[in-house]
Design a protein around this motif. Structure first.
Motif, PDB file in Angstrom:
ATOM      1  N   GLU A 199       0.811  -1.214   0.000  1.00 24.87           N
ATOM      2  CA  GLU A 199       0.000   0.000   0.000  1.00 24.87           C
ATOM      3  C   GLU A 199       0.848   1.270   0.000  1.00 24.87           C
ATOM      4  O   GLU A 199       0.322   2.380  -0.086  1.00 24.87           O
ATOM      5  CB  GLU A 199      -0.906   0.019   1.243  1.00 24.87           C
ATOM      6  CG  GLU A 199      -1.823  -1.189   1.392  1.00 24.87           C
ATOM      7  CD  GLU A 199      -3.030  -1.100   0.472  1.00 24.87           C
ATOM      8  OE1 GLU A 199      -3.353   0.022   0.028  1.00 24.87           O
ATOM      9  OE2 GLU A 199      -3.633  -2.141   0.200  1.00 24.87           O
ATOM     10  N   ALA A 200       2.173   1.131   0.089  1.00 29.05           N
ATOM     11  CA  ALA A 200       3.055   2.284   0.282  1.00 29.05           C
ATOM     12  C   ALA A 200       3.220   3.109  -0.988  1.00 29.05           C
ATOM     13  O   ALA A 200       3.043   2.619  -2.110  1.00 29.05           O
ATOM     14  CB  ALA A 200       4.421   1.810   0.772  1.00 29.05           C
ATOM     15  N   ASP A 201       3.585   4.367  -0.777  1.00 30.64           N
ATOM     16  CA  ASP A 201       3.900   5.257  -1.900  1.00 30.64           C
ATOM     17  C   ASP A 201       5.317   5.034  -2.410  1.00 30.64           C
ATOM     18  O   ASP A 201       5.599   5.242  -3.593  1.00 30.64           O
ATOM     19  CB  ASP A 201       3.738   6.717  -1.471  1.00 30.64           C
ATOM     20  CG  ASP A 201       2.320   7.055  -1.058  1.00 30.64           C
ATOM     21  OD1 ASP A 201       1.384   6.483  -1.653  1.00 30.64           O
ATOM     22  OD2 ASP A 201       2.146   7.871  -0.134  1.00 30.64           O
ATOM     23  N   ALA A 202       6.236   4.650  -1.536  1.00 29.17           N
ATOM     24  CA  ALA A 202       7.626   4.437  -1.927  1.00 29.17           C
ATOM     25  C   ALA A 202       8.263   3.450  -0.953  1.00 29.17           C
ATOM     26  O   ALA A 202       7.984   3.474   0.246  1.00 29.17           O
ATOM     27  CB  ALA A 202       8.398   5.751  -1.931  1.00 29.17           C
ATOM     28  N   VAL A 203       9.129   2.582  -1.495  1.00 29.11           N
ATOM     29  CA  VAL A 203       9.801   1.560  -0.693  1.00 29.11           C
ATOM     30  C   VAL A 203      11.280   1.555  -1.056  1.00 29.11           C
ATOM     31  O   VAL A 203      11.647   1.594  -2.242  1.00 29.11           O
ATOM     32  CB  VAL A 203       9.206   0.163  -0.940  1.00 29.11           C
ATOM     33  CG1 VAL A 203       9.931  -0.890  -0.085  1.00 29.11           C
ATOM     34  CG2 VAL A 203       7.711   0.152  -0.648  1.00 29.11           C
ATOM     35  N   ARG A 204      12.129   1.501  -0.041  1.00 28.91           N
ATOM     36  CA  ARG A 204      13.577   1.463  -0.268  1.00 28.91           C
ATOM     37  C   ARG A 204      14.199   0.361   0.577  1.00 28.91           C
ATOM     38  O   ARG A 204      13.919   0.246   1.773  1.00 28.91           O
ATOM     39  CB  ARG A 204      14.216   2.797   0.074  1.00 28.91           C
ATOM     40  CG  ARG A 204      15.751   2.805   0.035  1.00 28.91           C
ATOM     41  CD  ARG A 204      16.306   4.222   0.049  1.00 28.91           C
ATOM     42  NE  ARG A 204      16.011   4.900  -1.228  1.00 28.91           N
ATOM     43  CZ  ARG A 204      16.347   6.160  -1.494  1.00 28.91           C
ATOM     44  NH1 ARG A 204      16.976   6.874  -0.566  1.00 28.91           N
ATOM     45  NH2 ARG A 204      16.053   6.707  -2.657  1.00 28.91           N
TER      46      ARG A 204
END
Length: 294
Positions: A199-204
Motif C-alpha cells: 500500500e506504500a507510496d515508496a519503498v527502499r
C-alpha cells in the motif's frame, strides 16, 4: 483479504501510551482493522513467596495490599488514557471481538481488556493470535535491554512487533525502508512488512557491507518484492564516522521514511538476552515506527 485486522496494543503504564495508540490507530485505519488494547495487572499473590524470605505474614499481607492498590491505580490511569484517546479520535469502542467482519478502510474500532498475570506471558500469548503488536517506546536504554515483555514477543510470539516512536506519528507505512542483511530475521521482517509495502507510496531497501551476512543480497530482496508487485529501489548506506545503527537511521531520514522494517538480533539466545548493537541503537533512537521480526 485484508491483511492487518487485529492490532494488539499492550499498555503497562502511561509513559508513551498515547503515541503507541496513535501508531496503532494509523495501522488500524489503513486496513479497516481493530485495536485490541491490553493492560496486564500483576498478581498480588506473587508476593506471597516472600514469606519464606524472613518476612512475617502480616508484612506479606500488607505488601500484597499495597501491590493491589498500586495495580488498581495504574489500571485506572491507563484506562483513562485509552478512553480519552478513543473519544478524541472518534474511535468506536467495542467488546474484544467486534460484532462484524472488518471495518471499512479508513475507519477503526478499539477494545480494552484488563487481565491479571505475568505481563510477558499474557501479552505473548495474545500476540500469537494478532496480526501485529504495537508497543510503546521504552523510556531509556536500560529499559530497552531489560524489557522482558518486548523480548518475549519478539522471540516467542512468532508475530511481528512494532515499536512506536516517543511522539505520535502523523503517518506510518507510506514511505517504508527495509533494512536488509540476508539473514532469516531480515527475511521474516520482509515477509511481515508485505501488507504495508503493498500500500506504500515508496519503498527502499537499505544495505551495508558492514551489515551484510551470508545469504541473499539486497537486489534479491528487491526481486522478491517485485514478484509481489512492489517496486523498491536499493540503496547502500555507509558512514565511517557512525555506527551501523546510526547510519541506518540517517538513511531513513534521507528517504523521509515513516516506517522501518528490520530483523531483531541479540548476542544471546538465552531468556536474559542483551539486544545486539544495531537493534539496540535503533530502538533507543528511532523517531519512526520500527517493525521488528525474529
Amino acid at each position: 483479504m485484508k491483511n492487518i485486522q487485529k492490532v494488539l496494543l499492550p499498555l503497562n503504564g502511561t509513559s508513551n501510551a498515547e503515541a503507541a495508540l496513535a501508531t496503532g490507530l494509523l495501522f488500524a485505519r489503513q486496513f479497516g482493522g481493530h485495536i485490541a488494547a491490553l493492560h496486564v495487572r500483576a498478581d498480588s499473590r506473587d508476593v506471597a513467596p516472600l514469606a519464606g524470605e524472613g518476612l512475617s505474614g502480616a508484612m506479606v499481607e500488607e505488601m500484597m495490599s499495597a501491590a493491589e492498590r498500586e495495580g488498581a491505580r495504574r489500571a485506572l490511569a491507563v484506562r483513562e488514557i485509552f478512553d480519552h484517546f478513543t473519544a478524541a479520535n472518534g474511535v468506536t469502542v467495542t467488546g474484544p471481538i467486534p460484532p462484524f467482519h472488518g471495518n471499512p478502510v479508513g475507519t477503526a474500532t478499539a477494545s480494552f481488556v484488563t487481565m491479571t498475570g505475568r505481563e510477558h506471558e499474557v501479552v505473548t500469548y495474545r500476540a500469537r493470535l494478532s496480526d501485529v503488536t504495537v508497543v510503546p517506546h521504552p523510556d531509556s536504554g536500560e529499559e530497552v535491554s531489560s524489557s522482558e515483555t518486548l523480548h518475549a514477543i519478539l522471540f516467542d510470539s512468532g508475530r511481528p512487533v512494532v515499536i512506536a516512536p516517543r511522539r505520535a506519528p502523523t503517518s506510518a507505512g507510506r514511505r517504508i525502508c527495509v533494512a536488509w542483511n540476508g539473514t532469516s530475521e531480515a527475511t521474516a521482517a520482509l515477509h511481515h512488512i508485505l501488507p504495508w509495502v503493498a500500500e506504500a507510496d515508496a519503498v527502499r531497501i537499505l544495505y551495508s557491507g558492514d551489515y551484510q551476512r551470508r545469504g541473499p543480497e539486497a537486489r534479491h530482496a528487491a526481486e522478491y518484492l517485485a514478484i509481489h508487485g512492489v517496486d523498491a529501489d536499493v540503496v547502500e548506506f555507509s558512514n565511517p564516522d557512525e555506527t551501523v545503527g546510526a547510519s541506518l537511521l540517517a538513511a531513513c531520514r534521507a528517504f523521509s521514511a515513516d516506517m522501518l522494517a528490520m530483523g531483531a538480533y541479540s548476542h544471546s539466545r538465552l531468556r536474559q538476552l542483551i539486544l545486539g548493537g544495531v537493534t539496540r541503537h535503533v530502538l533507543e533512537n528511532a523517531e519512526l515506527p520500527v517493525l521488528m521480526s525474529r
